[in-house]
Scaffold this active site. Structure first.
Site, PDB file in Angstrom:
ATOM      1  N   GLU A   1      14.115 -18.224   0.253  1.00 13.01           N
ATOM      2  CA  GLU A   1      13.965 -17.068  -0.376  1.00 13.01           C
ATOM      3  C   GLU A   1      13.662 -17.624  -2.076  1.00 13.01           C
ATOM      4  OE1 GLU A   1      13.092 -13.913  -0.039  1.00 13.01           O
ATOM      5  OE2 GLU A   1      13.568 -14.226   2.137  1.00 13.01           O
TER       6      GLU A   1
ATOM      7  N   CYS B   1      -2.078  -4.899   2.275  1.00 11.80           N
ATOM      8  CA  CYS B   1      -2.298  -4.354   0.936  1.00 11.80           C
ATOM      9  C   CYS B   1      -2.088  -5.372  -0.117  1.00 11.80           C
ATOM     10  CB  CYS B   1      -0.763  -3.140   0.632  1.00 11.80           C
ATOM     11  SG  CYS B   1      -0.927  -1.892  -0.612  1.00 11.80           S
TER      12      CYS B   1
ATOM     13  N   CYS C   1      -7.728  -1.267   3.131  1.00  7.51           N
ATOM     14  CA  CYS C   1      -8.456   0.178   3.174  1.00  7.51           C
ATOM     15  C   CYS C   1      -9.535  -0.030   2.588  1.00  7.51           C
ATOM     16  CB  CYS C   1      -7.268   0.674   2.377  1.00  7.51           C
ATOM     17  SG  CYS C   1      -7.041   0.287   0.747  1.00  7.51           S
TER      18      CYS C   1
ATOM     19  N   CYS D   1      -5.522   0.830   7.622  1.00  6.30           N
ATOM     20  CA  CYS D   1      -4.291   1.125   7.172  1.00  6.30           C
ATOM     21  C   CYS D   1      -3.453   2.277   7.833  1.00  6.30           C
ATOM     22  CB  CYS D   1      -4.505   1.105   5.781  1.00  6.30           C
ATOM     23  SG  CYS D   1      -2.836   1.268   4.997  1.00  6.30           S
TER      24      CYS D   1
ATOM     25  N   CYS E   1      -1.384   7.493   1.578  1.00  5.25           N
ATOM     26  CA  CYS E   1      -1.461   6.795   0.343  1.00  5.25           C
ATOM     27  C   CYS E   1      -2.098   7.639  -0.978  1.00  5.25           C
ATOM     28  CB  CYS E   1      -1.923   5.501   0.670  1.00  5.25           C
ATOM     29  SG  CYS E   1      -2.344   4.451  -0.922  1.00  5.25           S
TER      30      CYS E   1
END
Length: 387
Positions: free
Chosen positions: A40, A197, A204, A211, A217
């Site tokens: 991370e 995205c 999209c 999507c 959305c």
DNA sequence: AAGGCGGGGAG
DNA sequence: CTCCCAGCCTT
């Protein structure tokens, strides 16, 4: 509409991940909180492709949190060299000590406690809690911010506190009910933002893939996908000049440890002048460092910060070497390299200056452009800096 | 709220 | 070139 989306989001996203999520990343199959934590931190502002090369190396070098905590900071910085944002390496080391001393080497599962550790903010705490402990803790990295801003048509910039608070609230509401789903859900969020995205070419708008949230959305429905989340106009990065001294003595080179708070903090670099705002006209030339041979073959380099390197006998004539341009996110730097060799190593009194054997360079964390410079001059092979 | 802090990949 | 990224910390 919105309520239905909130209710089914986690389930739909996990279903998407089962088909189109990223598979096989080395830190995905890991449950060891230490391994999760390292991944991370390394992935903060750093691309997956880069981490794929460096993560296994780091884990091999520091296999356990106790070994990391016991290592000298300089070794950790050397291993981190080239990854950037070196505060992460210092915090990583400090955090390892914290966990060993305060928690017996075991990471806490509570995000409140995780956030108190060095270098772990709210989002990273959420990721560790979710991946390693199956806690229902949200993350809010750039991927999630972009996904949520588009899904819910959030106007306003990410920097605004009200917007940020709203995003955290949404991130929390969208969590799956079943805590056992937290690892796959959190990974799915990151994967969806990173591969579908995306900021510049969301699927999209490409028309190739469909999507799963197209009908929910808000950004898609109002043709606002590319403008959400709202960008902040950034100032052009300022430009600087500086001089660097590449002083060689036999097979050694003079390095200087950089102050912690500066750029490349804690790394070893070439002695350098202070940075000067780059002058576009020739008038700025008067500000340059002076480097010249003094009487009796003494070398003298006078830097604008009044630091002077002198008393080096038998220097070769001064070469004004190549000029290197280096681009940071927020700065541009032109480095003038003064390449000089001497047969008489100056006695060093200060602690931050050190003669280093070329063969030992791999043990030192060097700024990436300095490493590339030394390789370009064939002073060192790539392998020697890989350690 | 804003600025500092790296490096590499994509477009 | 510009923009972006599995952010955090300090001021």
């Amino acid at each position: 509409m919105s309520e239905a989306l909130i209710k089914h989001f986690a389930k739909k996203l996990i279903a998407w991940h089962g088909v189109d999520g990223r598979q096989g990343l080395p830190w995905q199959s890991v449950r060891d909180p230490y391994a999760v934590w390292v991944s991370e931190i390394m992935l903060q502002q750093t691309q997956v492709a880069t981490v794929l090369e460096r993560y296994p190396r780091f884990m091999k070098r520091f296999p356990t949190i106790k070994k990391l905590a016991a290592a000298p900071l300089d070794d950790v910085l050397a291993e981190w060299a080239g990854l950037g944002y070196y505060t992460r390496a210092r915090n990583l080391h400090a955090c390892a000590k914290q966990v060993v001393e305060a928690f017996g080497g075991k990471f806490p599962s509570d995000t409140i406690l995780l956030e108190q550790l060095k270098g772990i903010g709210r989002s990273t705490a959420g990721a560790i809690a979710a991946f390693a402990f199956h806690e229902r803790a949200p993350i809010l990295d750039a991927n999630v911010k972009r996904i949520l801003a588009r899904l819910f048509g959030i106007e306003g910039t990410i920097q605004e506190k009200a917007v940020n608070d709203q995003l955290w609230l949404l991130a929390k509401k969208l969590l799956p009910n079943n805590a056992a789903d937290m690892p796959v859900y959190t990974q799915a969020l990151m994967d969806f933002g990173a591969t579908w995205c995306t900021s510049r070419k969301p699927v999209c708008l490409t028309g190739i893939k469909r999507c799963p949230f197209a009908k929910d959305c808000q950004a898609n429905l109002s043709d606002q996908v590319l403008v959400l989340p709202r960008k902040v106009i950034k100032a052009k990065s300022p430009e600087f000049d500086c001089d660097m001294l590449l002083l060689r003595h036999g097979d050694t080179v003079l390095l200087q440890k950089r102050p912690e708070k500066a750029i490349w903090g804690g790394l070893w670099s070439l002695p350098e002048s202070e940075w000067r705002a780059k002058e576009k006209n020739l008038a700025g030339h008067a500000q340059r460092s002076e480097a010249y041979l003094t009487s009796k073959d003494l070398f003298k380099l006078v830097l604008p910060n009044e630091k002077t390197f002198t008393a080096l006998k038998s220097c070769k004539p001064i070469e004004r070497g190549l000029e290197i341009k280096h681009i940071f996110t927020h700065r541009r730097l032109w480095m003038q390299i003064w390449h000089v060799s001497t047969s008489d190593a100056v006695k060093l009194s200060g602690g931050d200056l050190q003669w280093v054997s070329l063969r030992q360079l791999g043990k030192y964390g060097l700024p990436q452009p300095i490493k590339l410079l030394l390789q370009a001059l064939s002073l060192v092979r790539g392998d020697d800096l890989r350690s």
